[in-house]
Design a protein around this motif. Structure first.
Motif, PDB file in Angstrom:
ATOM      1  N   ALA A  37      12.311   2.614  -9.315  1.00 51.37           N
ATOM      2  CA  ALA A  37      12.699   2.540 -10.721  1.00 51.37           C
ATOM      3  C   ALA A  37      11.589   3.045 -11.630  1.00 51.37           C
ATOM      4  O   ALA A  37      11.844   3.689 -12.648  1.00 51.37           O
ATOM      5  CB  ALA A  37      13.063   1.097 -11.066  1.00 51.37           C
ATOM      6  N   ALA A  38      10.340   2.754 -11.248  1.00 51.56           N
ATOM      7  CA  ALA A  38       9.212   3.182 -12.074  1.00 51.56           C
ATOM      8  C   ALA A  38       9.062   4.698 -12.077  1.00 51.56           C
ATOM      9  O   ALA A  38       8.735   5.304 -13.104  1.00 51.56           O
ATOM     10  CB  ALA A  38       7.923   2.528 -11.573  1.00 51.56           C
ATOM     11  N   ALA A  93       0.829  -1.206   0.000  1.00 55.81           N
ATOM     12  CA  ALA A  93       0.000   0.000   0.000  1.00 55.81           C
ATOM     13  C   ALA A  93       0.866   1.259   0.000  1.00 55.81           C
ATOM     14  O   ALA A  93       0.554   2.251  -0.681  1.00 55.81           O
ATOM     15  CB  ALA A  93      -0.922  -0.006   1.214  1.00 55.81           C
ATOM     16  N   ALA A  94       1.982   1.225   0.743  1.00 56.50           N
ATOM     17  CA  ALA A  94       2.895   2.366   0.760  1.00 56.50           C
ATOM     18  C   ALA A  94       3.511   2.583  -0.619  1.00 56.50           C
ATOM     19  O   ALA A  94       3.647   3.729  -1.080  1.00 56.50           O
ATOM     20  CB  ALA A  94       3.991   2.140   1.803  1.00 56.50           C
ATOM     21  N   GLY A  95       3.882   1.502  -1.278  1.00 59.15           N
ATOM     22  CA  GLY A  95       4.440   1.638  -2.618  1.00 59.15           C
ATOM     23  C   GLY A  95       3.437   2.228  -3.599  1.00 59.15           C
ATOM     24  O   GLY A  95       3.787   3.098  -4.417  1.00 59.15           O
ATOM     25  N   TRP A  96       2.168   1.761  -3.502  1.00 57.02           N
ATOM     26  CA  TRP A  96       1.132   2.314  -4.395  1.00 57.02           C
ATOM     27  C   TRP A  96       0.907   3.792  -4.107  1.00 57.02           C
ATOM     28  O   TRP A  96       0.750   4.596  -5.026  1.00 57.02           O
ATOM     29  CB  TRP A  96      -0.162   1.519  -4.183  1.00 57.02           C
ATOM     30  N   ALA A  97       0.882   4.160  -2.810  1.00 53.78           N
ATOM     31  CA  ALA A  97       0.645   5.557  -2.443  1.00 53.78           C
ATOM     32  C   ALA A  97       1.776   6.457  -2.939  1.00 53.78           C
ATOM     33  O   ALA A  97       1.541   7.567  -3.444  1.00 53.78           O
ATOM     34  CB  ALA A  97       0.488   5.685  -0.930  1.00 53.78           C
ATOM     35  N   TRP A 122       1.110   9.432  -5.469  1.00 58.92           N
ATOM     36  CA  TRP A 122       1.350  10.802  -5.007  1.00 58.92           C
ATOM     37  C   TRP A 122       2.817  10.971  -4.626  1.00 58.92           C
ATOM     38  O   TRP A 122       3.163  11.123  -3.442  1.00 58.92           O
ATOM     39  CB  TRP A 122       0.469  11.121  -3.804  1.00 58.92           C
ATOM     40  N   PRO A 123       3.714  10.928  -5.598  1.00 58.23           N
ATOM     41  CA  PRO A 123       5.151  10.967  -5.284  1.00 58.23           C
ATOM     42  C   PRO A 123       5.606  12.241  -4.578  1.00 58.23           C
ATOM     43  O   PRO A 123       6.614  12.232  -3.870  1.00 58.23           O
ATOM     44  CB  PRO A 123       5.816  10.825  -6.658  1.00 58.23           C
ATOM     45  N   GLU A 124       4.871  13.325  -4.746  1.00 60.72           N
ATOM     46  CA  GLU A 124       5.286  14.590  -4.140  1.00 60.72           C
ATOM     47  C   GLU A 124       4.835  14.714  -2.688  1.00 60.72           C
ATOM     48  O   GLU A 124       5.284  15.612  -1.981  1.00 60.72           O
ATOM     49  CB  GLU A 124       4.725  15.778  -4.949  1.00 60.72           C
ATOM     50  N   HIS A 125       3.943  13.846  -2.260  1.00 58.80           N
ATOM     51  CA  HIS A 125       3.363  13.987  -0.934  1.00 58.80           C
ATOM     52  C   HIS A 125       3.686  12.829   0.010  1.00 58.80           C
ATOM     53  O   HIS A 125       3.594  12.982   1.226  1.00 58.80           O
ATOM     54  CB  HIS A 125       1.832  14.127  -1.037  1.00 58.80           C
ATOM     55  N   MET A 126       4.046  11.694  -0.502  1.00 62.71           N
ATOM     56  CA  MET A 126       4.306  10.515   0.326  1.00 62.71           C
ATOM     57  C   MET A 126       5.814  10.341   0.526  1.00 62.71           C
ATOM     58  O   MET A 126       6.576  10.284  -0.447  1.00 62.71           O
ATOM     59  CB  MET A 126       3.720   9.257  -0.324  1.00 62.71           C
TER      60      MET A 126
END
Length: 371
Positions: free
Chosen positions: A95-96, A46-50, A54-58
């Protein structure tokens, strides 16, 4: 009766509460470890999906948090499963994302280092048969049992006693301990203050073992036989560093007559209301416990009259490497002198707080007085 006891500071007390709360979860987790494994794996996914959404917020630090949580509660074989999943998720999502706030090489290295550290810690705990924080909870139980064994019994209205115990550098364990008890008819009070070789947590386990044994001897042996029995017990244990010092007092609560014996321990101090002065009793020292077979331990007798007081203490109260012993005795008696006019309540803690050794040694004081 007043009992003043200080074993740990406020900060260790807060840590103790955390350990106890975690300990309540341990039985459930020990029965269903895979439930926690699955929960942590799902949390990692779930952390990876989040983070990917939302890469700028998580923050990436959420993986480090999950790594530490898993390390606290899982044994090594379950831990490896969780860590493989977490690190794979971290690497794939990083990597993604690529340039869009992907995980840096440093983040991956730090996370991997934390994983290896937690695996090593879990392996070390598993070698001694404990999982997660159960090892810390065992130590808390040991310390609490040591403290409970040293509680002073209730005394008649015209008698009072206090005890203060301080460990070296504020450790949760101390090499000094007290065992006390009253006879079945309530007339005799026996107290033994013991100083085990070593200090702080190094002597904590030996203090626990010895306090249980000596506590069982109180009331079962004659007052003249207590130190002999304690000496024989230590000799049978054959500890490489197994010597100890002790002072043992037996007081008739009806008459105030007492008998006090020493095993490598400094002499007690007595206040006489008639003269208004403190004095050191003439005994003291004697052979150490656990060193000499068939040793003889000196005893002396006296009387605690109304208004009198008796102080037992460990050597940390009066001894320091750079001071003469007489300086420590004078310092202790000077502190005690200030309590003569206002009563003896609080004296035990005061003597511990102003010990000549400072915080570098275990200190223990027991005060007994008669109104």
């Amino acid at each position: 009766m007043a009992v003043n006891e200080s074993f740990v500071s406020q900060r260790p007390a807060i840590a103790t509460g955390t350990i106890r709360r975690a300990r309540m979860l341990m039985p459930w987790m020990s029965r269903s470890p895979w439930v926690l494994v699955i929960a942590l794996i799902l949390a990692g996914l779930a952390a990876g999906w989040a983070i990917a959404t939302w890469p700028e917020h998580m923050p990436w630090g959420i993986f480090s948090f999950l790594v530490v949580v898993a390390g606290l509660f899982l044994e090594p074989r379950h831990l490896v499963v969780v860590y493989i999943t977490l690190f794979t998720t971290l690497a794939v999502v990083g990597a993604a994302l690529g340039d869009r706030k992907g995980a840096t090489f440093g983040t991956e290295v730090v996370t991997l280092a934390i994983m290896l550290l937690m695996i090593w810690l879990a392996h070390a705990r598993a070698q001694v048969g404990v999982v997660g924080v159960s090892g810390e909870s065992m130590l808390v139980d040991m310390r609490d049992r040591l403290r409970a064994q040293g509680e002073l019994p209730e005394l008649p209205p015209d008698w009072s006693a206090e005890m203060a115990l301080e460990s070296a550098y504020g450790d949760g364990f101390a090499g000094d301990f007290v065992v006390a008890g009253r006879s079945t008819d309530g007339r005799m009070l026996e107290i033994a203050l013991v100083d085990v070789s070593g200090k702080g947590r190094q002597a904590g386990t030996r203090s626990l073992l010895l306090s249980g044994a000596l506590g069982g001897l109180l009331g079962e042996m004659s007052e003249n036989g207590f130190l002999h029995a304690a000496n024989n017990h230590l000799l049978r244990l054959r500890w490489a560093e197994g010597f100890a010092t002790a002072v043992h007092v037996a007081i008739d609560l009806g008459t105030g007559d007492f008998s006090i014996g020493y095993a490598g321990h400094p002499a007690a101090a007595q206040f006489a209301a008639g003269s208004g002065r403190w004095r050191m009793l003439s005994g003291g020292r004697g052979p150490l416990l656990g060193v000499i077979e068939s040793a003889e331990f000196p005893r002396e007798t006296g009387t605690i009259r109304r208004g009198d007081a008796l102080v037992l203490y460990s050597d940390g109260v009066i001894e320091a490497r750079d001071k003469a012993l007489i300086d420590g005795i004078d310092r202790m008696l000077g502190r005690a002198e200030s309590f003569v006019t206002k009563g003896f309540e609080g004296l035990a803690q005061r003597l511990c707080d102003h010990a000549l050794a400072g915080h570098g040694d275990d200190r223990a004081v027991v005060t007994i007085w008669r109104r």
